[in-house]
Design an enzyme around this catalytic site. Structure first.
Site, PDB file in Angstrom:
ATOM      1  N   CYS A 126     -36.094   4.045 -52.098  1.00 51.93           N
ATOM      2  CA  CYS A 126     -37.104   3.749 -51.076  1.00 51.93           C
ATOM      3  C   CYS A 126     -37.762   4.996 -50.501  1.00 51.93           C
ATOM      4  O   CYS A 126     -38.725   4.890 -49.735  1.00 51.93           O
ATOM      5  CB  CYS A 126     -36.472   2.947 -49.940  1.00 51.93           C
ATOM      6  SG  CYS A 126     -35.596   1.475 -50.523  1.00 51.93           S
TER       7      CYS A 126
ATOM      8  N   THR B 225     -25.282   2.131 -50.249  1.00 52.88           N
ATOM      9  CA  THR B 225     -26.381   1.337 -49.695  1.00 52.88           C
ATOM     10  C   THR B 225     -26.520   1.426 -48.182  1.00 52.88           C
ATOM     11  O   THR B 225     -27.614   1.161 -47.660  1.00 52.88           O
ATOM     12  CB  THR B 225     -26.218  -0.152 -50.080  1.00 52.88           C
ATOM     13  OG1 THR B 225     -24.949  -0.629 -49.599  1.00 52.88           O
ATOM     14  CG2 THR B 225     -26.287  -0.335 -51.598  1.00 52.88           C
TER      15      THR B 225
ATOM     16  N   HIS C 242     -39.370   4.280 -40.821  1.00 53.95           N
ATOM     17  CA  HIS C 242     -38.953   3.610 -42.057  1.00 53.95           C
ATOM     18  C   HIS C 242     -38.860   2.103 -41.790  1.00 53.95           C
ATOM     19  O   HIS C 242     -39.339   1.305 -42.587  1.00 53.95           O
ATOM     20  CB  HIS C 242     -37.622   4.177 -42.517  1.00 53.95           C
ATOM     21  CG  HIS C 242     -37.154   3.656 -43.832  1.00 53.95           C
ATOM     22  ND1 HIS C 242     -37.914   3.716 -44.976  1.00 53.95           N
ATOM     23  CD2 HIS C 242     -35.981   3.060 -44.198  1.00 53.95           C
ATOM     24  CE1 HIS C 242     -37.250   3.184 -45.995  1.00 53.95           C
ATOM     25  NE2 HIS C 242     -36.075   2.779 -45.543  1.00 53.95           N
TER      26      HIS C 242
ATOM     27  N   THR D   8     -33.647  -4.237 -41.416  1.00 50.18           N
ATOM     28  CA  THR D   8     -32.223  -4.501 -41.626  1.00 50.18           C
ATOM     29  C   THR D   8     -31.449  -4.045 -40.391  1.00 50.18           C
ATOM     30  O   THR D   8     -31.871  -3.130 -39.678  1.00 50.18           O
ATOM     31  CB  THR D   8     -31.676  -3.774 -42.867  1.00 50.18           C
ATOM     32  OG1 THR D   8     -31.835  -2.363 -42.696  1.00 50.18           O
ATOM     33  CG2 THR D   8     -32.412  -4.222 -44.121  1.00 50.18           C
TER      34      THR D   8
ATOM     35  N   GLU E  42     -31.854   4.545 -37.498  1.00 45.84           N
ATOM     36  CA  GLU E  42     -33.089   5.319 -37.315  1.00 45.84           C
ATOM     37  C   GLU E  42     -33.440   5.424 -35.833  1.00 45.84           C
ATOM     38  O   GLU E  42     -33.828   6.503 -35.351  1.00 45.84           O
ATOM     39  CB  GLU E  42     -34.228   4.668 -38.087  1.00 45.84           C
ATOM     40  CG  GLU E  42     -35.537   5.431 -37.981  1.00 45.84           C
ATOM     41  CD  GLU E  42     -36.652   4.852 -38.835  1.00 45.84           C
ATOM     42  OE1 GLU E  42     -37.648   5.574 -39.078  1.00 45.84           O
ATOM     43  OE2 GLU E  42     -36.553   3.685 -39.247  1.00 45.84           O
TER      44      GLU E  42
ATOM     45  N   LYS F 272     -43.883  -2.046 -42.330  1.00 48.80           N
ATOM     46  CA  LYS F 272     -43.222  -3.008 -43.229  1.00 48.80           C
ATOM     47  C   LYS F 272     -43.192  -4.409 -42.613  1.00 48.80           C
ATOM     48  O   LYS F 272     -42.998  -5.387 -43.329  1.00 48.80           O
ATOM     49  CB  LYS F 272     -41.808  -2.543 -43.574  1.00 48.80           C
ATOM     50  CG  LYS F 272     -41.737  -1.313 -44.486  1.00 48.80           C
ATOM     51  CD  LYS F 272     -40.299  -0.955 -44.827  1.00 48.80           C
ATOM     52  CE  LYS F 272     -40.204   0.265 -45.729  1.00 48.80           C
ATOM     53  NZ  LYS F 272     -40.481   1.534 -45.022  1.00 48.80           N
TER      54      LYS F 272
ATOM     55  N   HIS G 292     -41.598  -4.387 -47.908  1.00 52.63           N
ATOM     56  CA  HIS G 292     -41.010  -3.122 -48.363  1.00 52.63           C
ATOM     57  C   HIS G 292     -41.420  -2.855 -49.806  1.00 52.63           C
ATOM     58  O   HIS G 292     -40.962  -3.525 -50.726  1.00 52.63           O
ATOM     59  CB  HIS G 292     -39.492  -3.202 -48.240  1.00 52.63           C
ATOM     60  CG  HIS G 292     -38.793  -1.882 -48.341  1.00 52.63           C
ATOM     61  ND1 HIS G 292     -39.384  -0.759 -48.886  1.00 52.63           N
ATOM     62  CD2 HIS G 292     -37.542  -1.499 -47.960  1.00 52.63           C
ATOM     63  CE1 HIS G 292     -38.536   0.244 -48.838  1.00 52.63           C
ATOM     64  NE2 HIS G 292     -37.413  -0.169 -48.273  1.00 52.63           N
TER      65      HIS G 292
ATOM     66  N   PHE H 115     -31.429   3.766 -50.427  1.00 53.26           N
ATOM     67  CA  PHE H 115     -30.127   3.591 -51.065  1.00 53.26           C
ATOM     68  C   PHE H 115     -29.747   4.926 -51.716  1.00 53.26           C
ATOM     69  O   PHE H 115     -30.589   5.641 -52.247  1.00 53.26           O
ATOM     70  CB  PHE H 115     -30.209   2.517 -52.146  1.00 53.26           C
ATOM     71  CG  PHE H 115     -30.145   1.097 -51.644  1.00 53.26           C
ATOM     72  CD1 PHE H 115     -30.180   0.795 -50.301  1.00 53.26           C
ATOM     73  CD2 PHE H 115     -30.036   0.042 -52.545  1.00 53.26           C
ATOM     74  CE1 PHE H 115     -30.119  -0.516 -49.838  1.00 53.26           C
ATOM     75  CE2 PHE H 115     -29.971  -1.276 -52.108  1.00 53.26           C
ATOM     76  CZ  PHE H 115     -30.016  -1.558 -50.755  1.00 53.26           C
TER      77      PHE H 115
END
Length: 404
Positions: free
Chosen positions: A159, A266, A299, A303, A310, A328, A333, A392
């Site tokens: 990503c 992840t 970002h 999630t 972040e 996003k 994404h 990831f």
């Protein structure tokens, strides 16, 4: 040395082209919808390009030989070159590089060909299967199309791929390997294997009753990201090269920081140490301090763990965090394309002195204390901004931009 951003090309679910994308993001309307290809899967929705057809720009013969991720990159490149006022017919191709970020190659087309293999229709499998699908072809096809004969490579940091590509491209200019670099990212993960795989990893939102409300960065009810697709291309030039040909810069890529968490395949490191180091590197590279940063393009995946990690880093870095947006929420994404698209949007944000809103933020996570722009675009005076990309594998890339 800063890199002058002299041209932009964008294809996103918010719109086809720079102007359409900017307008769509400022409108703040989420683009997630059910996708027939994903029918029957636990997650059957994604964010797709609206009515994309590469044939008018590329011609039918070339379009037929390319996978979607390469078509998108090439069409965005043509827009960016036109925006920059560059004519490949007259440039010194040996001084023009290409660096494109991509996470998964041609998974859309490869999935179709694998279906033929499963059905035993071996002779029906296209001889172009491999040239269409391998990730390096996106940079190779751009070089073929526009005779960019300098360094040519693809960065694969999941990503963060698009942001990594821009950092590498800027370094090529600093090392005097190139005068111009076509840089960015392209990706489509709107495929059955991507949806099933990310779903099994519990990374996707399962809000199938409300796809448009599924991507909700920093919201207390966020439950995963939404698959997307698109391409973002930035033309980076040595400032003196741009000045010599009378080009007007849209902005400047001034700093780049890249680190690894070394924590988990992840999940992000909850301490945020890698992100803090990447941010410090980008700021030092640009000759900036946190007090100079007046906006952050987050970002913001939607999630639970990524958004919180972040946010906590931003809260620690900035005594009073600057306005933040997470696009996003509107376009999903784009994985390998995300960092490049968000970098281009950061340039536009500085240029227009206007921050596009974050969609679907109805109730802020109580652990998050950020000034997040929501509902409508916010006019804001800005001279410098950050664009964050994490991935990831624990790979982090932070870009620092200055206004023109």
């Amino acid at each position: 040395m800063d890199a002058a951003v002299t041209g932009l090309g964008l294809l996103t679910p918010a719109g086809l082209g720079v102007d359409a994308t900017w307008q769509g993001l400022c409108d703040g309307r989420p683009t997630a919808r059910q996708h027939p290809v994903l029918e029957g899967l636990p997650v059957d929705f994604c964010c797709r390009l609206p009515g994309f057809d590469a044939v008018p720009a590329l011609g039918r013969r070339l379009s037929c030989r390319l996978d979607l991720f390469t078509e998108m990159a090439l069409v965005a490149t043509l827009e960016a070159l036109q925006d920059a006022g560059l004519d490949p017919a007259v440039w010194d191709g040996a001084r023009v590089g290409v660096v494109i970020g991509n996470g998964s190659g041609g998974n859309v087309g490869l999935e179709q060909e694998y279906g033929k293999l499963q059905e035993g229709r071996i002779r029906a499998i296209s001889p172009l299967t491999i040239p269409r699908s391998v990730p390096n072809m996106v940079a190779g096809e751009i070089a073929i199309a526009v005779k960019a004969l300098g360094p040519n490579l693809v960065t694969a940091t999941a990503c963060a791929s698009g942001a990594t590509a821009l950092g590498v491209a800027r370094d090529l200019l600093r090392l005097d390997r190139c005068d111009i670099v076509i840089a960015g990212g392209s990706e489509s993960v709107c495929s059955r294997i991507a949806s099933a795989g990310f779903s099994q990893a519990c990374a996707l939102s399962t809000r199938t009753h409300d796809p448009a409300g599924a991507s909700r960065p920093f919201d207390t009810d966020r439950d995963g990201f939404v698959l997307g697709e698109g391409a973002g291309i930035l033309i980076l030039e040595k400032p003196e090269h741009a000045r010599a040909r009378g080009a007007q810069a849209r902005g400047y890529l001034s700093g780049y920081g890249s680190t690894a968490d070394g924590f988990h395949p992840t999940a992000p490191d909850p301490s945020g140490a890698g992100v803090r180091r990447a941010t410090a590197m980008a700021l030092a590279d640009a000759g900036l301090s946190t007090s100079d940063i007046e906006h952050v393009n987050a970002h913001g995946t939607s999630t639970q763990k990524n958004d919180l990690a972040e946010a906590l880093v931003l809260q620690k870095l900035f005594p009073s965090p600057p306005p933040v947006t997470a696009i996003k929420s509107v376009i999903g994404h784009g994985v390998g394309a995300a960092g490049a698209i968000e970098a281009a949007v950061t340039v536009l944000t500085l240029q227009h002195q206007l921050i596009p809103p974050t969609a679907n933020l109805d109730q802020m996570d109580p652990q998050i204390d950020l000034d997040i722009v929501t509902k409508t675009p916010r006019p804001h005076t800005m001279q410098a901004a950050l664009s964050n990309s994490f991935a990831f594998g624990g790979q982090n890339a932070v870009l620092a931009f200055r206004a023109p």
